[in-house]
Structure formats: C-alpha cells, structure tokens
Design a protein around this motif. Sequence first.
Motif, PDB file in Angstrom:
ATOM      1  N   GLY A  62      42.991  26.453  45.971  1.00  0.00           N
ATOM      2  CA  GLY A  62      44.141  27.338  45.840  1.00  0.00           C
ATOM      3  C   GLY A  62      43.753  28.804  45.742  1.00  0.00           C
ATOM      4  O   GLY A  62      42.590  29.145  45.515  1.00  0.00           O
ATOM      5  N   LEU A  63      44.733  29.679  45.904  1.00  0.00           N
ATOM      6  CA  LEU A  63      44.493  31.109  45.777  1.00  0.00           C
ATOM      7  C   LEU A  63      44.269  31.467  44.315  1.00  0.00           C
ATOM      8  O   LEU A  63      44.664  30.739  43.405  1.00  0.00           O
ATOM      9  CB  LEU A  63      45.683  31.891  46.332  1.00  0.00           C
ATOM     10  CG  LEU A  63      45.985  31.703  47.822  1.00  0.00           C
ATOM     11  CD1 LEU A  63      47.234  32.496  48.196  1.00  0.00           C
ATOM     12  CD2 LEU A  63      44.810  32.135  48.679  1.00  0.00           C
ATOM     13  N   ILE A  64      43.642  32.612  44.106  1.00  0.00           N
ATOM     14  CA  ILE A  64      43.348  33.079  42.752  1.00  0.00           C
ATOM     15  C   ILE A  64      44.300  34.209  42.404  1.00  0.00           C
ATOM     16  O   ILE A  64      44.445  35.170  43.171  1.00  0.00           O
ATOM     17  CB  ILE A  64      41.890  33.570  42.650  1.00  0.00           C
ATOM     18  CG1 ILE A  64      40.928  32.406  42.920  1.00  0.00           C
ATOM     19  CG2 ILE A  64      41.620  34.187  41.283  1.00  0.00           C
ATOM     20  CD1 ILE A  64      39.481  32.822  43.015  1.00  0.00           C
ATOM     21  N   ASP A  65      44.952  34.116  41.262  1.00  0.00           N
ATOM     22  CA  ASP A  65      45.823  35.190  40.784  1.00  0.00           C
ATOM     23  C   ASP A  65      44.987  36.233  40.049  1.00  0.00           C
ATOM     24  O   ASP A  65      44.249  35.910  39.112  1.00  0.00           O
ATOM     25  CB  ASP A  65      46.889  34.646  39.825  1.00  0.00           C
ATOM     26  CG  ASP A  65      48.039  33.980  40.561  1.00  0.00           C
ATOM     27  OD1 ASP A  65      48.175  34.230  41.773  1.00  0.00           O
ATOM     28  OD2 ASP A  65      48.783  33.210  39.930  1.00  0.00           O
ATOM     29  N   VAL A  66      45.102  37.475  40.494  1.00  0.00           N
ATOM     30  CA  VAL A  66      44.414  38.590  39.843  1.00  0.00           C
ATOM     31  C   VAL A  66      45.457  39.412  39.114  1.00  0.00           C
ATOM     32  O   VAL A  66      46.492  39.773  39.685  1.00  0.00           O
ATOM     33  CB  VAL A  66      43.662  39.459  40.876  1.00  0.00           C
ATOM     34  CG1 VAL A  66      42.888  40.563  40.184  1.00  0.00           C
ATOM     35  CG2 VAL A  66      42.721  38.597  41.707  1.00  0.00           C
ATOM     36  N   LYS A  67      45.188  39.729  37.855  1.00  0.00           N
ATOM     37  CA  LYS A  67      46.227  40.290  37.001  1.00  0.00           C
ATOM     38  C   LYS A  67      46.059  41.754  36.651  1.00  0.00           C
ATOM     39  O   LYS A  67      46.917  42.344  35.988  1.00  0.00           O
ATOM     40  CB  LYS A  67      46.311  39.470  35.705  1.00  0.00           C
ATOM     41  CG  LYS A  67      46.650  38.009  35.953  1.00  0.00           C
ATOM     42  CD  LYS A  67      46.695  37.209  34.666  1.00  0.00           C
ATOM     43  CE  LYS A  67      47.023  35.748  34.937  1.00  0.00           C
ATOM     44  NZ  LYS A  67      47.060  34.953  33.688  1.00  0.00           N
ATOM     45  N   ASN A  68      44.953  42.396  37.075  1.00  0.00           N
ATOM     46  CA  ASN A  68      44.775  43.806  36.733  1.00  0.00           C
ATOM     47  C   ASN A  68      43.895  44.499  37.766  1.00  0.00           C
ATOM     48  O   ASN A  68      43.262  43.852  38.609  1.00  0.00           O
ATOM     49  CB  ASN A  68      44.181  43.965  35.322  1.00  0.00           C
ATOM     50  CG  ASN A  68      42.864  43.211  35.159  1.00  0.00           C
ATOM     51  OD1 ASN A  68      41.939  43.367  35.930  1.00  0.00           O
ATOM     52  ND2 ASN A  68      42.806  42.359  34.138  1.00  0.00           N
ATOM     53  N   TRP A  69      43.865  45.826  37.669  1.00  0.00           N
ATOM     54  CA  TRP A  69      43.136  46.632  38.644  1.00  0.00           C
ATOM     55  C   TRP A  69      41.631  46.371  38.592  1.00  0.00           C
ATOM     56  O   TRP A  69      40.974  46.289  39.636  1.00  0.00           O
ATOM     57  CB  TRP A  69      43.399  48.124  38.403  1.00  0.00           C
ATOM     58  CG  TRP A  69      44.638  48.626  39.057  1.00  0.00           C
ATOM     59  CD1 TRP A  69      45.744  49.140  38.449  1.00  0.00           C
ATOM     60  CD2 TRP A  69      44.905  48.687  40.471  1.00  0.00           C
ATOM     61  NE1 TRP A  69      46.687  49.498  39.382  1.00  0.00           N
ATOM     62  CE2 TRP A  69      46.197  49.240  40.626  1.00  0.00           C
ATOM     63  CE3 TRP A  69      44.183  48.320  41.600  1.00  0.00           C
ATOM     64  CZ2 TRP A  69      46.773  49.436  41.879  1.00  0.00           C
ATOM     65  CZ3 TRP A  69      44.757  48.505  42.857  1.00  0.00           C
ATOM     66  CH2 TRP A  69      46.035  49.057  42.973  1.00  0.00           C
ATOM     67  N   ASP A  70      41.069  46.251  37.401  1.00  0.00           N
ATOM     68  CA  ASP A  70      39.626  46.049  37.308  1.00  0.00           C
ATOM     69  C   ASP A  70      39.203  44.799  38.066  1.00  0.00           C
ATOM     70  O   ASP A  70      38.217  44.820  38.818  1.00  0.00           O
ATOM     71  CB  ASP A  70      39.206  45.938  35.835  1.00  0.00           C
ATOM     72  CG  ASP A  70      39.250  47.271  35.106  1.00  0.00           C
ATOM     73  OD1 ASP A  70      39.286  48.317  35.798  1.00  0.00           O
ATOM     74  OD2 ASP A  70      39.245  47.276  33.864  1.00  0.00           O
ATOM     75  N   GLY A  71      39.948  43.716  37.866  1.00  0.00           N
ATOM     76  CA  GLY A  71      39.606  42.478  38.553  1.00  0.00           C
ATOM     77  C   GLY A  71      39.785  42.578  40.057  1.00  0.00           C
ATOM     78  O   GLY A  71      38.935  42.121  40.831  1.00  0.00           O
ATOM     79  N   LEU A  72      40.885  43.201  40.490  1.00  0.00           N
ATOM     80  CA  LEU A  72      41.160  43.296  41.919  1.00  0.00           C
ATOM     81  C   LEU A  72      40.133  44.180  42.624  1.00  0.00           C
ATOM     82  O   LEU A  72      39.635  43.835  43.704  1.00  0.00           O
ATOM     83  CB  LEU A  72      42.570  43.838  42.151  1.00  0.00           C
ATOM     84  CG  LEU A  72      42.991  43.989  43.621  1.00  0.00           C
ATOM     85  CD1 LEU A  72      42.907  42.658  44.346  1.00  0.00           C
ATOM     86  CD2 LEU A  72      44.403  44.563  43.712  1.00  0.00           C
ATOM     87  N   LEU A  73      39.808  45.316  42.035  1.00  0.00           N
ATOM     88  CA  LEU A  73      38.841  46.207  42.660  1.00  0.00           C
ATOM     89  C   LEU A  73      37.465  45.565  42.724  1.00  0.00           C
ATOM     90  O   LEU A  73      36.724  45.747  43.694  1.00  0.00           O
ATOM     91  CB  LEU A  73      38.780  47.531  41.897  1.00  0.00           C
ATOM     92  CG  LEU A  73      40.059  48.377  41.968  1.00  0.00           C
ATOM     93  CD1 LEU A  73      39.940  49.601  41.073  1.00  0.00           C
ATOM     94  CD2 LEU A  73      40.367  48.804  43.395  1.00  0.00           C
TER      95      LEU A  73
END
Length: 268
Positions: free
Chosen positions: A209-220
């Motif tokens: 499944g896809l991964i949910d990213v919840k904040n900018w630090d994680g996404l960047l």
Amino acid sequence: MSQRKEWEEYQVKVSEILTEFGFATEVEEVIEGARGKHEIDVTARIRYAGIDQLWIVECKKWKRPVPKERVLAFASITDDVGADRGLIFAEGGFQAGAIRTSRNSSITLTNLTDFVSNSATELSSIKVGGLVRRIAELENKFHSIWNLNTTERNRVNSRYIGPEAFGLKQPIAVRACLSMLKDSLEAASFDRWPVAYFPLHQAEDYSNGLIDVKNWDGLLFVAENTLETCDRIYDHMVGDGNSDIRWQDLQPPELTDLLAALRNMPSQ
C-alpha cells in the motif's frame, strides 16, 4: 521625508528577515521583464537542489488593507520578471478580495510577524520549488530516451535496472513514481495532509500500500532521496559502467532503512 524613511526602514527589515532565512537580498532592485523594467522593493535569491529561485517582494506599510487591484498588479509583475514567487508584506492587512485573488497562486500575503511565525512553511516552499523542477528535469530525461536512434535506445533500455511494472523492463515505474511525487508535493503545498508517498519498491510489491506522510520533514526527506535514486537509475542507463547491480543498491541507505522499518511496523 519621515514617511519615506518609514518605508525604507520597512523594506530593510523585510530584507533582513529574508537574509536570515538564507536569501541573498537587494532593496529597490530594477529588474528587466518581458514587458519592461520594474523596480522591486526587495528581491530575494536562493539556490536549492541545484536550482536558482527568485522571490520578489512588495512592501506596504499602510494603515489600510491592501486591495485586490494591488495584488493583481503585483501578480502581473511577478509573471513578467519570471519570479518563482511573489510576496506582499502589509502591516495593515488585506481586503477579502485580495485574499481570494492570492489563493492557489504564487503570491503570498503576509506581514512581518506572520512570516517569521510561518518560517518552517516558507522554507519548505523553497525546497518544494527546487524539487518540482528536479522532477520535471528527470521526467524530460527519461522521455528523451525515445528520441534516440533505435540502436542507442535499445542499448539504454537494456541497461534499465529499476523496478519493473506490468512485466516490462522499462522505466514506467520510475516515471509513475515521479508523477505521483509531484502530485504529493502539490497537495502538501495546499496543506492537504496527509499526502500519499509512492516508493519505488511499490511497483514490484503492491501488497504494502501507499505510505501516508504527515509533515514537511518526512515528505522532503523521502522526496529528496527518491529523486536521488531515480537520478542514479537514469545515469546507469545512459552510462557504460557495471551492469551487475540492483536498483536497491542505488537507493540512499537512509531511505532504505526507513522503508524497511515502515514495512515491519504492525498495522494500526
């Protein structure tokens, strides 16, 4: 004269704040646009992810709110000089029409206090701009493979070591990952958390499944490391080095460790 001095102090203060964030700034710089020259209250330049960015700023230390017409005019200047972003600093606030006009645009309406308070978001937007450009460049690189002559195209495709999609040994999975990453960055820019992250291994194993990213630090973090992996896959394709290598070996170990940890987490 005193009013002019107040304007100058306000512009200098805005310039100083942007400098603290790492920008190279200049007050009242004249920039040549496609339709003419414009004197900009404050210009701010920064380089991130190998990409140069230009922000232009208009300072309005008015006691009355800034109207929609002023925002439209500034948006036109921002477009004319090719700025990546335009900011209007106003201590007197903004009319409702001005706020509506700025939504879903490259124009940010703010003041000194709010800008400092929202510094994390502002800095994230700098990184997003650089990452989106890197994605576009990578997409163009992979697309350009089709412009090669048949012999060279076959050679390059034969060196593809990335994840397969639909049983095809072609960079379809990489291009899909880049497209979804761009969508995730756009969603985050509009504060639509959480955003979905599509890791490269997902093309080979859809069970996770896809991964949910919840904040900018994680996404960047995942964005930067994923782009680094895609860059390396492309460089391997067009190069002539060792072919006995897996794409996982090209992925930064920090991202590999994170994804492995996420896969081993118990479901909620």
